[in-house]
Design a protein around this motif. Structure first.
Motif, short mmCIF file in Angstrom:
data_model
loop_
_atom_site.label_atom_id
_atom_site.label_comp_id
_atom_site.label_asym_id
_atom_site.label_seq_id
_atom_site.Cartn_x
_atom_site.Cartn_y
_atom_site.Cartn_z
N HIS A 20 -17.72 26.34 -31.64
CA HIS A 20 -17.07 26.61 -30.35
C HIS A 20 -15.85 25.71 -30.15
CE1 HIS A 20 -21.07 28.38 -28.82
NE2 HIS A 20 -20.25 29.34 -29.18
N HIS A 57 -18.06 33.09 -36.78
CA HIS A 57 -18.89 32.42 -35.77
C HIS A 57 -19.92 33.38 -35.17
CE1 HIS A 57 -20.19 30.27 -32.28
NE2 HIS A 57 -19.68 31.18 -31.49
N GLU A 61 -24.04 32.98 -35.21
CA GLU A 61 -24.94 33.05 -34.06
C GLU A 61 -25.98 34.16 -34.24
OE1 GLU A 61 -22.33 31.41 -30.28
OE2 GLU A 61 -22.90 33.50 -30.33
N HIS A 115 -17.68 34.12 -22.35
CA HIS A 115 -18.79 34.29 -23.29
C HIS A 115 -19.51 32.96 -23.54
CE1 HIS A 115 -21.16 36.29 -26.34
NE2 HIS A 115 -20.95 35.27 -27.13
N ASP A 120 -23.63 32.47 -24.39
CA ASP A 120 -23.83 31.39 -25.36
C ASP A 120 -24.64 30.23 -24.78
OD1 ASP A 120 -22.62 32.75 -27.39
OD2 ASP A 120 -20.83 31.50 -27.49
FE LIG Z 1 -20.45 31.48 -29.51
#
Ligand SMILES: [Fe+2]
Ligand SMILES: [Fe+2]
Length: 132
Positions: A20, A57, A61, A115, A120
């Motif tokens: 992030h 990314h 996740e 987000h 997240d």
């Molecule tokens: Fe993320």
């Protein structure tokens, strides 16, 4: 050390946090590249880097969500898919001079901050409970 099913390490959560940070840093670099007039080549390279990194990314996740049986996987994955589609559209619009750089950077900041703030954060709260 061999990981047992459905548990993760602190490091895996830390890596997601670092991703992030990289994502937001790359958006800042794009903003700086415009402000300091670093040229179209540099800007398009950074946009390409951001797009590929976000794709990477999101896959990171999603793999963690599946591994830990995250209960909101489908909703979270759907949002990732929509974000990637919208990101491709906004990059096309920018490349076609249909939007300016302020709109591009505002979009990136707003969508990815949103987000990070809700889905997240929910994911991280769950992942922390899965640390062995
Ligand atoms: Fe993320
Ligand atoms: Fe996410």
């Amino acid at each position: 050390m061999i990981a047992t099913s459905n548990t993760i390490t602190h490091e895996e959560v830390r890596i997601i946090d670092q991703e992030h940070d990289i994502l937001h840093r790359t958006i800042r670099l794009i903003d700086e590249a415009f402000i300091t007039k670093q040229g179209n080549k540099r800007i398009s390279q950074l946009i390409s880097e951001l797009y590929k990194f976000i794709d990477f990314h999101f896959t990171s996740e999603e793999n963690l969500m599946l591994f830990t049986d995250f209960p909101y996987y489908d909703e979270h994955k759907k949002e990732h898919t929509e974000l990637m589609r919208d990101l491709a559209d906004i990059i096309c619009a920018f490349n076609a001079d249909m939007i300016d750089y302020h709109e591009l950077v505002d979009y990136l900041n707003n969508r990815f901050t949103d987000h990070s703030d809700l889905p997240d954060r929910q994911l991280k709260a769950y992942l922390v409970t899965m640390i062995k």
